[in-house]
Design a protein around this motif. Sequence first.
Motif, PDB file in Angstrom:
ATOM      1  N   ARG A 113     -37.145 -18.023  -9.575  1.00  0.00           N
ATOM      2  CA  ARG A 113     -36.034 -17.139  -9.942  1.00  0.00           C
ATOM      3  C   ARG A 113     -34.804 -17.967 -10.327  1.00  0.00           C
ATOM      4  O   ARG A 113     -34.101 -17.633 -11.285  1.00  0.00           O
ATOM      5  N   LEU A 117     -32.881 -17.939 -13.832  1.00  0.00           N
ATOM      6  CA  LEU A 117     -31.452 -17.670 -13.946  1.00  0.00           C
ATOM      7  C   LEU A 117     -30.716 -18.823 -14.630  1.00  0.00           C
ATOM      8  O   LEU A 117     -29.769 -18.591 -15.391  1.00  0.00           O
ATOM      9  N   GLU A 120     -31.337 -18.411 -18.253  1.00  0.00           N
ATOM     10  CA  GLU A 120     -30.499 -17.328 -18.758  1.00  0.00           C
ATOM     11  C   GLU A 120     -29.042 -17.769 -18.846  1.00  0.00           C
ATOM     12  O   GLU A 120     -28.328 -17.389 -19.776  1.00  0.00           O
TER      13      GLU A 120
END
Length: 182
Positions: A113, A117, A120
Amino acid sequence: PVHPVDPADEVGGVDGHAPPLSPTAPPTGGAIVSSSSATARLEGMLLGGPAERAASLAPLAGSGAPRTAAHEAWAEAQLGQRTGQVAALHATVAELERGRDALLADVAELTQRTEQLEAEARCAAAVRAEHDALMARHAAALELIGEQEEEIDALRADIDDVKAEWRRQVEEWCPSSQQAAQ
């Protein structure tokens, strides 16, 4: 430490009954045994099967000192207690391993995760930079349009002035056209 032999602790005891057993200390009847050799025998009984248990009790049999029923009962009680402790420790280890595995799975999921992130965030930074560049271009375009509109307004005013001057000159040079227009 060496446990002394007490005649009251012999098989049958003083009154003919078996002496009471202590869960932590071997009976004092029978063979005089040092705690380190007793510990080694207990470890052998705990870690091994029936053959190892018998072998761990062999020094008592071969020492010439008779094993008492009280001593054997104590050894069996110790064996049962240690076996229970080992089983409890194995259960604790299994539980801790399950907890560790669950935590490792959580760490792996959180790492994935986090990487997602971070990707992103890098993409968002690129989009933000592109947005800032577009905003700068937009502001420049608006300023240019404003300047062009001011220039257009000035040119229209000039055209209106030229038209008015042209009409004035036409009226001045051609008075008849003014009368004809009326």
